[in-house]
Design an enzyme around this catalytic site. Sequence first.
Site, PDB file in Angstrom:
ATOM      1  N   ASP A  58       0.740  -1.070  -0.008  1.00 45.24           N
ATOM      2  CA  ASP A  58      -0.130  -0.101  -0.058  1.00 45.24           C
ATOM      3  C   ASP A  58       0.744   1.271   0.021  1.00 45.24           C
ATOM      4  O   ASP A  58       1.980   1.226   0.334  1.00 45.24           O
ATOM      5  CB  ASP A  58      -0.817  -0.013   0.920  1.00 45.24           C
ATOM      6  CG  ASP A  58      -0.465  -0.728   2.648  1.00 45.24           C
ATOM      7  OD1 ASP A  58       0.714  -0.415   2.563  1.00 45.24           O
ATOM      8  OD2 ASP A  58      -0.978  -1.349   3.173  1.00 45.24           O
ATOM      9  N   ASP A 127      -8.389  -3.439  13.636  1.00 48.22           N
ATOM     10  CA  ASP A 127      -9.578  -3.509  13.323  1.00 48.22           C
ATOM     11  C   ASP A 127      -9.762  -4.979  12.292  1.00 48.22           C
ATOM     12  O   ASP A 127     -10.558  -5.159  11.670  1.00 48.22           O
ATOM     13  CB  ASP A 127     -10.422  -2.525  12.430  1.00 48.22           C
ATOM     14  CG  ASP A 127      -9.363  -2.093  11.473  1.00 48.22           C
ATOM     15  OD1 ASP A 127      -8.365  -2.624  11.167  1.00 48.22           O
ATOM     16  OD2 ASP A 127     -10.040  -0.845  10.775  1.00 48.22           O
TER      17      ASP A 127
HETATM   18  C1  F6R Z   1       1.068  -1.678   6.255  1.00 46.34           C
HETATM   19  C2  F6R Z   1      -0.302  -2.428   6.221  1.00 46.34           C
HETATM   20  C3  F6R Z   1      -1.044  -2.390   7.327  1.00 46.34           C
HETATM   21  C4  F6R Z   1      -0.433  -2.644   8.483  1.00 46.34           C
HETATM   22  C5  F6R Z   1      -1.106  -2.782   9.882  1.00 46.34           C
HETATM   23  C6  F6R Z   1      -0.395  -2.957  11.117  1.00 46.34           C
HETATM   24  O1  F6R Z   1       1.753  -1.724   4.923  1.00 46.34           O
HETATM   25  O2  F6R Z   1      -0.489  -2.932   5.050  1.00 46.34           O
HETATM   26  O3  F6R Z   1      -1.925  -3.341   7.180  1.00 46.34           O
HETATM   27  O4  F6R Z   1       0.448  -4.074   8.667  1.00 46.34           O
HETATM   28  O5  F6R Z   1      -1.848  -1.331   9.920  1.00 46.34           O
HETATM   29  O6  F6R Z   1       0.313  -1.841  11.257  1.00 46.34           O
HETATM   30  P1  F6R Z   1       1.643  -1.850  12.509  1.00 46.34           P
HETATM   31  O7  F6R Z   1       2.294  -2.993  12.293  1.00 46.34           O
HETATM   32  O8  F6R Z   1       2.135  -0.515  12.453  1.00 46.34           O
HETATM   33  O9  F6R Z   1       0.885  -2.141  13.868  1.00 46.34           O
END
Ligand code: F6R
Length: 250
Positions: A58, A127
């Site tokens: 993303d 979520d």
């Molecule tokens: C980021 C992504 C998101 C993160 C998720 C968890 O490229 O795809 O799905 O993996 O928001 O983020 P953290 O690791 O910061 O808790």
Amino acid sequence: MEAAHLAAWIIARLVRRKPQAVLGLATGTTPLATYAELVRMQQRGEVDLRRIVTFNLDEFVGLDENHRCSFHRYMKTHLFDPIGLPRRQIHIPPALASDVPAACHAYEMSIAAAGGIDLQLLGIGRDGHIGFNEPTSSLASRTRIKTLAASTVMAQQAVFGDDPVPRHVITMGIGTIRDARHCVLVATGTHKADAVARTVEGPVSAMVPASALQHHPQTTIIVDGEAAAKLTLQDYYRSVFANKPDWQKN
Ligand code: F6R
């Protein structure tokens, strides 16, 4: 072994077998330790990552690769530059495209042209999102624009500081993620326990996008004790891990 190191070990094992492996990559807090370990492994001569091909999950709409909060910049800082990955092997979702649907379609086509993703590294949102497929995302979705949920914007605010968090991202879809040959989801910390339990043991539902991985033929979920806390079958998972046949261990 720590969760992040186990993920690095799985990636390195693949790259040793297939130096031109196609990796789907995530950003955020969770993979930082995995990328740091991969960089260390390359410095110690345990793996050479310079021939991999990467596709990120993303990117924020409107942010270019030099914006301090763009995922491209994050990747350059934490993995691409330290391992010396050539630019032509790097793919980031088209955050600056004027024709978003066409550019997203082209992103999907370039994944296919590379031979598909061998291993997709994933984090998970509180979520239950993977990539930025927020709750109610179609379980068949492909790369497209998404509007971030309020809880995701709040989580990102820590990175953006006083600057506004973009409300839109380009993200691989759940269908795109499910096409990867191996998905490796890493979750650490108490704040992920609920999402992990709903992903692994709840019903498959668009309300918990990561639960779509229950339909994936090869998904590995790596958790620490805190993120595992709400799993009801913990003893069973431990015994599965402890009793793996030798041929499954390496
Ligand atoms: C980021 C992504 C998101 C993160 C998720 C968890 O490229 O795809 O799905 O993996 O928001 O983020 P953290 O690791 O910061 O808790």
